[in-house]
Design a protein around this motif. Structure first.
Motif, PDB file in Angstrom:
ATOM      1  N   GLN A  29      63.233  18.957  85.064  1.00  0.00           N
ATOM      2  CA  GLN A  29      63.711  18.299  86.443  1.00  0.00           C
ATOM      3  C   GLN A  29      64.249  19.140  87.375  1.00  0.00           C
ATOM      4  OE1 GLN A  29      64.044  14.637  86.822  1.00  0.00           O
ATOM      5  NE2 GLN A  29      64.322  15.622  88.861  1.00  0.00           N
TER       6      GLN A  29
ATOM      7  N   THR B 181      66.024  19.774  91.203  1.00  0.00           N
ATOM      8  CA  THR B 181      67.105  19.350  92.232  1.00  0.00           C
ATOM      9  C   THR B 181      66.801  18.535  93.292  1.00  0.00           C
ATOM     10  OG1 THR B 181      67.559  21.449  93.284  1.00  0.00           O
ATOM     11  CG2 THR B 181      68.665  21.067  91.435  1.00  0.00           C
TER      12      THR B 181
ATOM     13  N   SER C 152      59.915  16.021  89.100  1.00  0.00           N
ATOM     14  CA  SER C 152      60.042  16.096  87.448  1.00  0.00           C
ATOM     15  C   SER C 152      58.827  16.382  87.070  1.00  0.00           C
ATOM     16  CB  SER C 152      60.653  14.908  87.079  1.00  0.00           C
ATOM     17  OG  SER C 152      59.958  13.647  87.276  1.00  0.00           O
TER      18      SER C 152
ATOM     19  N   TRP D 297      64.140  20.338  77.171  1.00  0.00           N
ATOM     20  CA  TRP D 297      64.481  19.948  78.511  1.00  0.00           C
ATOM     21  C   TRP D 297      65.232  20.889  79.535  1.00  0.00           C
ATOM     22  CZ3 TRP D 297      65.021  17.584  73.715  1.00  0.00           C
ATOM     23  CH2 TRP D 297      64.366  16.458  73.804  1.00  0.00           C
TER      24      TRP D 297
ATOM     25  N   ASP E 237      66.593  22.124  83.451  1.00  0.00           N
ATOM     26  CA  ASP E 237      66.747  21.870  84.997  1.00  0.00           C
ATOM     27  C   ASP E 237      66.642  22.930  85.780  1.00  0.00           C
ATOM     28  OD1 ASP E 237      67.639  18.943  84.583  1.00  0.00           O
ATOM     29  OD2 ASP E 237      69.190  19.496  83.630  1.00  0.00           O
TER      30      ASP E 237
ATOM     31  N   ASP F  83      66.651  24.589  89.946  1.00  0.00           N
ATOM     32  CA  ASP F  83      66.648  24.587  91.260  1.00  0.00           C
ATOM     33  C   ASP F  83      65.779  25.398  91.989  1.00  0.00           C
ATOM     34  OD1 ASP F  83      67.725  24.434  94.039  1.00  0.00           O
ATOM     35  OD2 ASP F  83      69.607  25.247  93.788  1.00  0.00           O
TER      36      ASP F  83
ATOM     37  N   SER G 120      70.023  24.659  83.385  1.00  0.00           N
ATOM     38  CA  SER G 120      70.445  24.112  82.016  1.00  0.00           C
ATOM     39  C   SER G 120      69.242  24.254  81.076  1.00  0.00           C
ATOM     40  CB  SER G 120      71.069  22.874  82.203  1.00  0.00           C
ATOM     41  OG  SER G 120      70.125  21.753  82.500  1.00  0.00           O
TER      42      SER G 120
END
Length: 139
Positions: free
Chosen positions: A61, A63, A67, A123, A125, A127, A133
């Protein structure tokens, strides 16, 4: 994989251009993840992988709202000779010499274990290219 080495690519265009990664790409309509993995390797580096084994799932994912869901396969054999294309440059690496500093940040958290025999789900995350994460579960 072959003899303690793994065939990776330096991606030339698109998301992650310039980074070292595994061959792969988007699934075409009506195509399975496995068929896509084989086709993408043929298109990107001129080899047809065989004896493929599903080893993991990656969920990204970003920001900005983008995705990705990726399926990770290992190929234990292939036919053809790796060639450079407009999409990628093939590169062999010993397992203990994989240049993680030239790859997406997440790779260091799952690729060594996959090469050692593990399966996983993860998973991440991001930017841009900065990982914010991570959750990685091995099975």
């Amino acid at each position: 994989m072959q003899g303690g080495r793994v065939l990776l690519i330096r991606k030339k265009r698109g998301l992650g251009a310039g980074k070292i990664n595994g061959p792969g790409g988007k699934i075409e309509p009506g195509e399975t993840a496995l068929a896509s993995a084989i086709r993408e390797a043929q298109e990107e580096i001129g080899v047809t992988p065989s004896a493929l084994e599903k080893r993991g799932e990656l969920h990204f994912q970003f920001t900005d709202g983008y995705s990705l869901h990726c399926t990770v396969f290992l190929a234990y054999d292939f036919s053809g000779k790796p060639i450079e294309t407009v999409e990628a440059t093939p590169m062999w690496f010993d397992f203990d010499r994989i240049p993680y500093d030239q790859m997406w940040e997440d790779d260091q958290y799952w690729l060594p274990q996959v090469l050692a025999g593990a399966s996983f789900a993860a998973w991440f995350d991001f930017d841009g290219e900065k990982m914010l994460s991570k959750t990685v579960r091995f099975t």
